[in-house]
Scaffold this active site. Structure first.
Site, mmCIF file in Angstrom:
data_model
loop_
_atom_site.group_PDB
_atom_site.id
_atom_site.type_symbol
_atom_site.label_atom_id
_atom_site.label_comp_id
_atom_site.label_asym_id
_atom_site.label_seq_id
_atom_site.Cartn_x
_atom_site.Cartn_y
_atom_site.Cartn_z
ATOM 1 N N PHE A 1 0.204 0.197 9.362
ATOM 2 C CA PHE A 1 1.557 0.737 9.281
ATOM 3 C C PHE A 1 2.443 -0.207 8.475
ATOM 4 O O PHE A 1 2.379 -1.427 8.641
ATOM 5 C CB PHE A 1 2.154 0.930 10.681
ATOM 6 C CG PHE A 1 1.391 1.899 11.539
ATOM 7 C CD1 PHE A 1 1.713 3.244 11.526
ATOM 8 C CD2 PHE A 1 0.337 1.472 12.321
ATOM 9 C CE1 PHE A 1 1.001 4.158 12.305
ATOM 10 C CE2 PHE A 1 -0.384 2.369 13.106
ATOM 11 C CZ PHE A 1 -0.052 3.712 13.098
ATOM 12 N N ASP B 1 -3.960 1.938 0.397
ATOM 13 C CA ASP B 1 -4.562 1.757 1.718
ATOM 14 C C ASP B 1 -5.337 3.007 2.102
ATOM 15 O O ASP B 1 -4.751 4.059 2.369
ATOM 16 C CB ASP B 1 -3.481 1.488 2.762
ATOM 17 C CG ASP B 1 -2.835 0.130 2.581
ATOM 18 O OD1 ASP B 1 -3.571 -0.872 2.532
ATOM 19 O OD2 ASP B 1 -1.594 0.063 2.487
ATOM 20 N N HIS C 1 -1.458 -0.912 -5.033
ATOM 21 C CA HIS C 1 -2.195 -1.121 -3.791
ATOM 22 C C HIS C 1 -2.321 0.197 -3.036
ATOM 23 O O HIS C 1 -1.321 0.872 -2.775
ATOM 24 C CB HIS C 1 -1.487 -2.156 -2.921
ATOM 25 C CG HIS C 1 -2.289 -2.598 -1.742
ATOM 26 N ND1 HIS C 1 -3.287 -3.539 -1.848
ATOM 27 C CD2 HIS C 1 -2.255 -2.227 -0.438
ATOM 28 C CE1 HIS C 1 -3.827 -3.743 -0.661
ATOM 29 N NE2 HIS C 1 -3.219 -2.947 0.210
ATOM 30 N N ASP D 1 -0.896 -9.224 2.377
ATOM 31 C CA ASP D 1 -0.504 -7.829 2.543
ATOM 32 C C ASP D 1 0.216 -7.643 3.867
ATOM 33 O O ASP D 1 -0.380 -7.780 4.932
ATOM 34 C CB ASP D 1 -1.760 -6.946 2.503
ATOM 35 C CG ASP D 1 -1.471 -5.469 2.673
ATOM 36 O OD1 ASP D 1 -0.281 -5.087 2.741
ATOM 37 O OD2 ASP D 1 -2.430 -4.683 2.745
ATOM 38 N N GLY D 2 1.527 -7.337 3.782
ATOM 39 C CA GLY D 2 2.270 -6.999 4.990
ATOM 40 C C GLY D 2 3.497 -7.853 5.200
ATOM 41 O O GLY D 2 3.400 -9.082 5.305
ATOM 42 N N GLY D 3 4.649 -7.218 5.220
ATOM 43 C CA GLY D 3 5.885 -7.931 5.514
ATOM 44 C C GLY D 3 6.395 -8.816 4.398
ATOM 45 O O GLY D 3 7.259 -9.673 4.622
#
Length: 218
Positions: A144, A36, A34, A177-179
């Site tokens: 972030f 970003d 992945h 996506d995220g956490g």
């Protein structure tokens, strides 16, 4: 229950040891990488640029899973396609979003996803479901790594899958996506997620390979 795929997010990795990171991710059995790509406008951060994308293409055999957090992704289509990217995710919230833009990213060798910020109503994605391969649900404030997953993502997964079934779209993939951690991964899988993007969790471990294998075993 279907197996989840794992897409380690390179944004959280040690860029000073990029080649070694890519080697370890490959050995661990990650399904894709992945990446970003940010412009400092769409999100308040600068992310991975073309030199890193080119290095990943050179040193990794894994498919490139490129998340475009750009105000004007259309400016970079040709150059990105030239890198052999396997999958693009483009944000619903950009001014230029339409079906024609999504089709410009698609080719015989690429798939296309629609990405949504956490605050974007999930219903806004419904007119696009028939034209995309994936929905990428960003489950933190985008830009972030290291944030906690927002719990409403479970309901968002279920809502978009319900609508996809209503439209007869049986092959839509859901990416989160995220956490993502080994603790919430089973819940995401049960809700219907197919692909888990994890950066902070994976690259905070001394045993990167073990972290990826734990997620893949969910």
């Amino acid at each position: 229950m279907k197996k989840v795929q794992v897409s380690p997010s390179l944004l959280a990795a040690d860029m000073g040891n990029l080649v070694e990171v890519l080697r370890r991710v490959d050995i661990a059995g990650a399904d894709m990488i992945h990446l970003d790509v940010m412009d400092g406008e769409f999100v308040n951060n600068l992310g991975i640029g073309f030199p890193i994308l080119e290095a990943v293409r050179r040193y990794s055999r894994l498919p490139m899973d490129v998340h475009l957090m750009l105000r004007h992704p259309e400016r970079h289509i040709d150059r990105l396609k030239g890198l052999g990217v396997g999958h693009f995710s483009v944000h619903l919230e950009i001014d230029s979003m339409n079906l024609e833009l999504l089709s410009r990213f698609r080719s015989d060798s690429t798939t296309v996803g629609l990405a949504l910020r956490p605050e974007t109503p999930i219903e806004d994605s419904f007119p696009f479901l028939s034209e995309v391969d994936r929905i990428l649900l960003v489950s933190v404030n985008p830009g972030f790594s290291g944030q906690k997953l927002q719990d409403h993502v479970y309901q968002r997964i279920e809502s978009v899958l319900t609508e996809a079934r209503r439209q007869g779209k049986k092959d839509l993939k859901i990416q989160v996506d995220g956490g993502v951690t080994v603790e919430n991964a089973p819940l995401l899988q049960r809700a219907g997620a197919d692909i888990l993007v994890a950066g902070g969790y994976i690259f905070a471990q001394s045993d990167i390979e073990g972290a990826i294998k734990k997620l893949k075993s969910i």
